[in-house]
Motif scaffolding. Structure first.
Motif, short mmCIF file in Angstrom:
data_model
loop_
_atom_site.label_atom_id
_atom_site.label_comp_id
_atom_site.label_asym_id
_atom_site.label_seq_id
_atom_site.Cartn_x
_atom_site.Cartn_y
_atom_site.Cartn_z
N ASN A 59 0.83 -1.22 0.00
CA ASN A 59 0.00 0.00 0.00
C ASN A 59 0.86 1.26 0.00
N LEU A 60 1.94 1.22 0.75
CA LEU A 60 2.85 2.36 0.82
C LEU A 60 3.53 2.59 -0.53
N ILE A 61 4.00 1.53 -1.13
CA ILE A 61 4.66 1.64 -2.43
C ILE A 61 3.69 2.20 -3.47
N CYS A 62 2.44 1.74 -3.46
CA CYS A 62 1.43 2.26 -4.38
C CYS A 62 1.21 3.76 -4.16
N ALA A 63 1.13 4.18 -2.90
CA ALA A 63 0.94 5.60 -2.58
C ALA A 63 2.13 6.43 -3.06
N ALA A 64 3.34 5.92 -2.85
CA ALA A 64 4.54 6.63 -3.28
C ALA A 64 4.55 6.77 -4.80
N ARG A 65 4.18 5.71 -5.49
CA ARG A 65 4.14 5.76 -6.96
C ARG A 65 3.05 6.72 -7.45
N GLU A 66 1.88 6.73 -6.78
CA GLU A 66 0.81 7.67 -7.16
C GLU A 66 1.27 9.11 -7.01
N ASN A 67 2.16 9.35 -6.04
CA ASN A 67 2.69 10.69 -5.81
C ASN A 67 3.96 10.96 -6.60
N LYS A 68 4.29 10.06 -7.52
CA LYS A 68 5.44 10.20 -8.42
C LYS A 68 6.76 10.38 -7.67
N ALA A 69 6.89 9.67 -6.55
CA ALA A 69 8.10 9.75 -5.73
C ALA A 69 9.24 8.97 -6.35
N ASP A 70 10.44 9.47 -6.11
CA ASP A 70 11.66 8.75 -6.46
C ASP A 70 12.11 7.89 -5.28
N ILE A 71 11.77 8.36 -4.07
CA ILE A 71 12.20 7.72 -2.83
C ILE A 71 11.02 7.70 -1.87
N VAL A 72 10.85 6.61 -1.13
CA VAL A 72 9.85 6.57 -0.05
C VAL A 72 10.60 6.23 1.24
N CYS A 73 10.33 7.01 2.29
CA CYS A 73 10.93 6.79 3.61
C CYS A 73 9.82 6.55 4.61
N PHE A 74 9.98 5.50 5.43
CA PHE A 74 8.96 5.17 6.42
C PHE A 74 9.61 4.47 7.60
#
Length: 159
Positions: free
Chosen positions: A93-108
């Motif tokens: 779910n987090l990866i999907c949200a990061a991709r929807e926001n066009k992120a290059d990096i996700v930190c959690f």
């Protein structure tokens, strides 16, 4: 540009300060939640550093947002604690949200388990918990030519 990534400090000021001291050249500090007092302390102690922080599930009364989408060094970073995305079960779910926001990096954070992966154009980082015996943190380097390099560091293994 170096970015220090912390999470789940849970009152452990000493480990957090050791991580900051070890990464003195970090211009930006990301705190992925569960450490309201430590986040407040970072802001006071290091006014020259940009502090990006989100609220964790243990940050009662904190006024930090649940999610931040920021641009640092020309890269988009999606920052959250992770509990709202059920990361203890799966990062999907987090990866999907990061991709929807066009992120290059996700930190959690939230899981207290370090994770440093790359998946189809997305860097995924959980620095682990910067608290206690197995304390860890992460850092992200964004090079002048736009490359991204990530790493996890265990505090008890630093020389």
């Amino acid at each position: 540009m170096r970015i220090l990534v912390l999470s789940d400090t849970h009152g452990d000021f000493n480990s957090m300060l050791r991580a900051v001291d070890a990464q003195k050249n970090a211009e930006v500090i990301i705190h992925c939640g569960d450490g309201k007092a430590q986040i407040d302390s970072l802001t006071e102690k290091f006014p020259d550093k940009k502090i990006i922080a989100v609220r964790g599930n243990c940050d009662f009364g904190a006024k930090y947002p649940d999610v931040q989408n920021v641009e640092v060094g020309g890269k988009k970073i999606f920052v959250t604690h992770g509990h709202l995305f059920q990361v203890k079960f799966t990062p999907y779910n987090l990866i999907c949200a990061a991709r929807e926001n066009k992120a290059d990096i996700v930190c959690f954070g939230h899981t207290h388990c370090a994770m440093n992966e790359y998946e189809d154009g997305l860097y995924i980082m959980n620095p682990g918990s910067c608290h206690g015996y197995c304390a860890s943190y992460g850092y992200i380097d964004i090079t002048d030519n736009g490359d991204i390099v990530t790493n996890i560091v265990r505090l008890d293994r630093e020389v």
